[in-house]
Scaffold this motif. Structure first.
Motif, PDB file in Angstrom:
ATOM      1  N   ALA A 389       0.795  -1.021  -0.120  1.00 11.44           N
ATOM      2  CA  ALA A 389      -0.093   0.030  -0.025  1.00 11.44           C
ATOM      3  C   ALA A 389       0.813   1.135  -0.150  1.00 11.44           C
ATOM      4  N   VAL A 390       2.168   1.267   0.364  1.00  9.79           N
ATOM      5  CA  VAL A 390       3.105   2.372   0.190  1.00  9.79           C
ATOM      6  C   VAL A 390       3.143   2.750  -1.090  1.00  9.79           C
ATOM      7  N   ARG A 391       3.241   4.070  -1.303  1.00  9.87           N
ATOM      8  CA  ARG A 391       3.648   4.979  -2.775  1.00  9.87           C
ATOM      9  C   ARG A 391       4.942   5.386  -2.178  1.00  9.87           C
ATOM     10  N   CYS A 392       5.933   5.265  -3.036  1.00 10.80           N
ATOM     11  CA  CYS A 392       7.204   5.787  -2.572  1.00 10.80           C
ATOM     12  C   CYS A 392       7.482   7.161  -2.730  1.00 10.80           C
ATOM     13  N   THR A 393       6.914   7.896  -3.586  1.00  9.87           N
ATOM     14  CA  THR A 393       6.760   9.300  -3.864  1.00  9.87           C
ATOM     15  C   THR A 393       5.577  10.008  -3.335  1.00  9.87           C
ATOM     16  N   GLY A 394       5.741  11.307  -3.538  1.00  9.75           N
ATOM     17  CA  GLY A 394       4.503  12.120  -3.022  1.00  9.75           C
ATOM     18  C   GLY A 394       4.030  12.573  -1.581  1.00  9.75           C
ATOM     19  N   ALA A 395       5.005  12.126  -0.753  1.00 19.86           N
ATOM     20  CA  ALA A 395       4.820  12.209   0.617  1.00 19.86           C
ATOM     21  C   ALA A 395       4.791  13.626   1.038  1.00 19.86           C
ATOM     22  N   ASN A 396       3.976  14.388   1.860  1.00 18.16           N
ATOM     23  CA  ASN A 396       3.966  15.524   2.246  1.00 18.16           C
ATOM     24  C   ASN A 396       3.537  15.850   3.819  1.00 18.16           C
ATOM     25  N   GLY A 403      10.236  14.009   0.633  1.00 12.62           N
ATOM     26  CA  GLY A 403       9.188  13.857  -0.613  1.00 12.62           C
ATOM     27  C   GLY A 403       9.066  12.284  -0.649  1.00 12.62           C
ATOM     28  N   ARG A 404       9.966  11.696  -0.146  1.00 16.51           N
ATOM     29  CA  ARG A 404       9.694  10.121  -0.384  1.00 16.51           C
ATOM     30  C   ARG A 404       9.301   9.258   1.082  1.00 16.51           C
ATOM     31  N   SER A 405       8.471   8.506   0.703  1.00 12.49           N
ATOM     32  CA  SER A 405       7.960   7.554   1.934  1.00 12.49           C
ATOM     33  C   SER A 405       9.336   6.777   2.710  1.00 12.49           C
ATOM     34  N   VAL A 406       9.102   6.639   3.878  1.00 14.24           N
ATOM     35  CA  VAL A 406      10.119   5.842   4.495  1.00 14.24           C
ATOM     36  C   VAL A 406       9.582   4.690   5.377  1.00 14.24           C
ATOM     37  N   VAL A 407      10.302   3.651   5.451  1.00 10.13           N
ATOM     38  CA  VAL A 407       9.881   2.451   6.253  1.00 10.13           C
ATOM     39  C   VAL A 407      10.947   2.038   6.999  1.00 10.13           C
ATOM     40  N   TYR A 408      10.505   1.993   8.273  1.00  8.15           N
ATOM     41  CA  TYR A 408      11.504   1.529   9.427  1.00  8.15           C
ATOM     42  C   TYR A 408      11.184  -0.023   9.746  1.00  8.15           C
ATOM     43  N   VAL A 409      11.930  -1.094   9.595  1.00 12.24           N
ATOM     44  CA  VAL A 409      11.538  -2.340  10.097  1.00 12.24           C
ATOM     45  C   VAL A 409      12.570  -2.573  11.066  1.00 12.24           C
ATOM     46  N   ASN A 410      12.061  -3.185  12.310  1.00 14.10           N
ATOM     47  CA  ASN A 410      12.906  -3.593  13.330  1.00 14.10           C
ATOM     48  C   ASN A 410      12.383  -4.939  13.737  1.00 14.10           C
ATOM     49  N   MET A 411      12.884  -6.061  13.419  1.00 14.00           N
ATOM     50  CA  MET A 411      12.316  -7.246  13.329  1.00 14.00           C
ATOM     51  C   MET A 411      13.443  -8.367  13.852  1.00 14.00           C
ATOM     52  N   HIS A 412      12.739  -9.258  15.080  1.00 11.32           N
ATOM     53  CA  HIS A 412      13.633 -10.333  15.665  1.00 11.32           C
ATOM     54  C   HIS A 412      14.036 -11.340  14.628  1.00 11.32           C
ATOM     55  N   ARG A 427      12.797  -4.661  -1.505  1.00  9.59           N
ATOM     56  CA  ARG A 427      13.720  -4.196  -2.554  1.00  9.59           C
ATOM     57  C   ARG A 427      12.993  -3.286  -3.498  1.00  9.59           C
ATOM     58  N   ARG A 428      11.643  -3.798  -4.087  1.00 10.64           N
ATOM     59  CA  ARG A 428      11.146  -3.078  -4.835  1.00 10.64           C
ATOM     60  C   ARG A 428      10.544  -1.768  -4.655  1.00 10.64           C
ATOM     61  N   MET A 429      10.275  -1.660  -3.231  1.00  5.74           N
ATOM     62  CA  MET A 429       9.963  -0.275  -2.699  1.00  5.74           C
ATOM     63  C   MET A 429      11.299   0.724  -2.834  1.00  5.74           C
ATOM     64  N   TYR A 430      12.406   0.170  -2.504  1.00  2.00           N
ATOM     65  CA  TYR A 430      13.590   0.900  -2.516  1.00  2.00           C
ATOM     66  C   TYR A 430      13.972   1.208  -3.900  1.00  2.00           C
ATOM     67  N   SER A 431      13.641   0.301  -5.008  1.00  2.22           N
ATOM     68  CA  SER A 431      13.867   0.635  -6.239  1.00  2.22           C
ATOM     69  C   SER A 431      12.748   1.727  -6.990  1.00  2.22           C
ATOM     70  N   ARG A 432      11.758   1.921  -5.920  1.00  2.00           N
ATOM     71  CA  ARG A 432      10.905   3.035  -6.791  1.00  2.00           C
ATOM     72  C   ARG A 432      11.081   4.259  -5.936  1.00  2.00           C
ATOM     73  N   GLY A 433      12.024   4.329  -4.955  1.00  2.00           N
ATOM     74  CA  GLY A 433      12.289   5.601  -4.202  1.00  2.00           C
ATOM     75  C   GLY A 433      12.079   5.475  -2.925  1.00  2.00           C
ATOM     76  N   CYS A 434      11.666   4.581  -2.305  1.00  2.00           N
ATOM     77  CA  CYS A 434      11.413   4.606  -0.785  1.00  2.00           C
ATOM     78  C   CYS A 434      12.896   4.573  -0.093  1.00  2.00           C
ATOM     79  N   TYR A 435      12.867   5.140   1.204  1.00  2.00           N
ATOM     80  CA  TYR A 435      13.810   4.938   2.014  1.00  2.00           C
ATOM     81  C   TYR A 435      13.549   3.717   2.742  1.00  2.00           C
TER      82      TYR A 435
END
Length: 598
Positions: A389-396, A403-412, A427-435
């Motif tokens: 559901a995350v779109r990697c651009t257009g964040a405001n 302007g790019r969406s960011v995802v933090y994953v803290n996983m055991h 990886r796909r999200m990263y390639s689309r511009g997400c952090y």
């Protein structure tokens, strides 16, 4: 000679009578007014205190089935109160001045003492002896028994809404999460005088409920707090996975002895207290992994009843390892009735301990969306849906990064075919511009290689797992947390937190698991702050795996293997010299795949 003695004795008696006439009068028996019983004159108590009261004030209303006659004294009432500090002496009690087909009255007692002994109130209508009535006429009496208890709690703690995080490398902040739960248990109000044997059997008079589901319970302080709550008549029900038992876990043994182990009575009603080990999970298959702590005080006196509809959820078990070795979270929400009912309904399914019943889907309660596993067969992975559901651009609106969406994953734990699939999505999200920012505890080398391949400054993957001897870990992340800021769906300025018990592993879909989505900027900021603290405090970009230390109530250690299917999907053996994943938190299933169990 006998005749002389008899005459002297008679003279003495007569002289004593003449000298002491009052003595004889005092010794005379008291004359009791004659009474007549009239069974048709009936008294009923129509207003009374609760059978279990927490106040020293008691008001009774009563009536007799005869009219009240003000001019010619008709029906009167005689009341008797016996119990702690009461003489039990009958006395005439009030009559209403109103006329009508029945005679009514009302009396209030104050400053009554709390005690284990019961009070008894008795009221009886009677017609006095006067105006040509030769004897007092008494009717059938009515009685009522009740008890008064003091409300008591060991602590006065009120957990604030939001998350808390322990710091295993800090001697003063290791037990933050455990103490938060324990203090809440100790602050649940109950009855002081009730124990032992006087706790109400009617659930309506229980002072409150505590419901706990977890993987491991090995902390003695937590077990003692639950037992203290039981002694205050709070209903305490605990479910735990079956890898521990009374022989391997002293804390669990004490709970079983205090609460009992059986969930149901022979008539299939639920017992108010139990400590039950689910057999290979409660509702799912394999492991009970959900960590939830539910509190609801039900005292009728709202002033003493602040712990209402409290939900605690996160990654923390009640063990020493959860405090001293692992990073964990506990999220608290008070007063959201819908959220509490969502968790409580699932707990009630868990305690049946008889397998899958229905697909609960995702339940929304305000800013919270709750998902329980297992889902229905063939259902899409809720975590995959969240990432897609995350779109990697257009964040405001102050979200994302430039302007790019960011995802933090803290996983055991992150491995297996599901882990590889989630890594592909990131990886796909990263390639689309997400952090993309990742912290991990136990990660397969295949997932690590997939995430790290050809990354730039928008992607970081760092471990939180460290060892002093190159074999055994002394610290690692145990969180199962994803934080998203930016463009999600149609919302370009959202901040979301996902937390709970679900690891990025195959069996995260089949175990008893929970995930809560929280749409809150303040909650997001708190989790990201913890993520950054862990990154700065101790993390590394170099891959490694170590075994967990023994103890703490964990399952037997089993070395991990890589199945042929996982190898075909890209799972790789770690480089030579890298310690093998050897952890009670990770075990090998019958199909050779890795499973997270903590």
């Amino acid at each position: 000679m006998r005749t002389v003695r008899l005459l002297v004795l008679i003279a003495l008696v007569l002289s004593g009578t003449a000298l002491s006439p009052l003595t004889v009068a005092q010794a005379a028996p008291r004359v009791v007014a004659p009474r007549v019983v009239d069974p048709s004159l009936v008294t009923r108590i129509v207003g009374r205190p609760l059978s279990l009261s927490t106040t020293g004030r008691a008001t009774f209303s009563y009536r007799a089935n005869r009219p009240h006659e003000a001019t010619v004294p008709g029906v009167l009432f005689r009341c008797t109160l016996s119990g702690p500090g009461q003489s039990g002496t009958p006395s005439t009690c009030p009559v209403d001045a109103r006329s009508g087909p029945q005679t009514t009255g009302r009396i209030t007692y104050t400053r009554l003492l709390a005690s284990r002994r019961a009070y008894k109130f008795t009221v009886q209508a009677f017609l006095p002896r006067r105006n040509g009535r030769p004897a007092e006429v008494v009717g059938r009496a009515d009685s009522y028994l009740w008890r008064i208890f003091n409300v008591v709690a060991r602590d006065r703690f009120l957990p604030s809404n939001g998350p808390s995080f322990n710091r295993p490398l800090s001697t003063t902040k290791r037990r933050v999460n455990l103490n938060r739960v324990i203090r809440t248990v100790d602050s649940m109000p109950g009855y002081k005088q009730a124990y032992p044997g006087l706790c109400p059997t009617d659930p309506a008079f229980s002072p409150g409920t505590i419901r706990v589901s977890l993987y491991s319970l090995f902390d003695r302080a937590f077990a003692r707090a639950l037992i203290r709550a039981r002694k205050r008549c709070v209903s305490v029900q605990v479910l735990m996975n079956d890898h521990l038992d009374r022989h391997t876990d002293p804390s669990w043994r004490h709970l079983e002895d205090a609460l009992g182990t059986r969930v149901f009575t022979p008539s299939r009603t639920v017992r108010p207290h139990f400590a039950h080990r689910c057999h290979r999970a409660c509702r799912g298959g394999g492991v009970l992994h959900t960590k939830m702590y539910l509190f609801n005080s039900t005292l009728r006196d709202a002033r003493r009843n602040r712990l209402r509809h409290v939900v605690m959820v996160g990654s923390s078990n009640m063990t020493s390892n959860a405090a001293n070795i692992q990073y964990n979270d506990i999220f608290v929400q008070r007063g959201n009735v819908g959220l509490y009912n969502t968790f409580n309904r699932m707990f009630n399914l868990y305690r049946r301990d008889n397998g899958f019943h229905r697909n609960p889907g995702t339940t929304t309660n305000g800013v919270f969306q709750t998902t329980f596993w297992p889902q229905a067969r063939g259902a899409a992975d809720p975590y995959m849906r969240a990432l897609r559901a995350v779109r990697c651009t257009g964040a405001n609106g102050g979200t994302g990064i430039r302007g790019r969406s960011v995802v933090y994953v803290n996983m055991h734990a992150w491995f297996g075919t599901r882990g590889l699939g989630l890594a592909d999505q990131l990886r796909r999200m990263y390639s689309r511009g997400c952090y993309v920012r990742v912290l991990y505890g136990f990660m397969s080398f295949g997932v690590f290689k997939k995430l790290r391949k050809g990354t730039g400054e928008r992607m970081s993957v760092r471990r939180t797992l460290f060892s002093r001897d190159g074999v055994t870990a002394y610290v690692y992340s145990h969180l199962k947390n994803v934080n998203i800021s930016g463009h999600v769906g149609r919302d370009r300025s959202t901040k979301l937190v996902y937390t709970g018990s679900n690891n990025f592993t195959n069996h995260g879909l089949t175990f008893d698991e929970v995930m809560v989505r929280i749409a809150s900027g303040s909650v997001y900021n708190a989790y990201v702050k913890q993520f950054r603290y862990m990154s700065r405090r101790l993390s590394s970009a170099t891959y490694a795996n170590y075994s967990e230390p023994t103890g703490g109530g964990r399952a037997p250690r089993i070395a991990a293997r890589i199945s042929a299917a996982e190898r075909a999907m890209g799972e790789l053996a770690p480089p030579p010299g890298t310690p093998t994943i050897e952890s009670d938190a990770i075990r090998v299933g019958a199909d050779g795949r890795l499973q997270a169990v903590d």
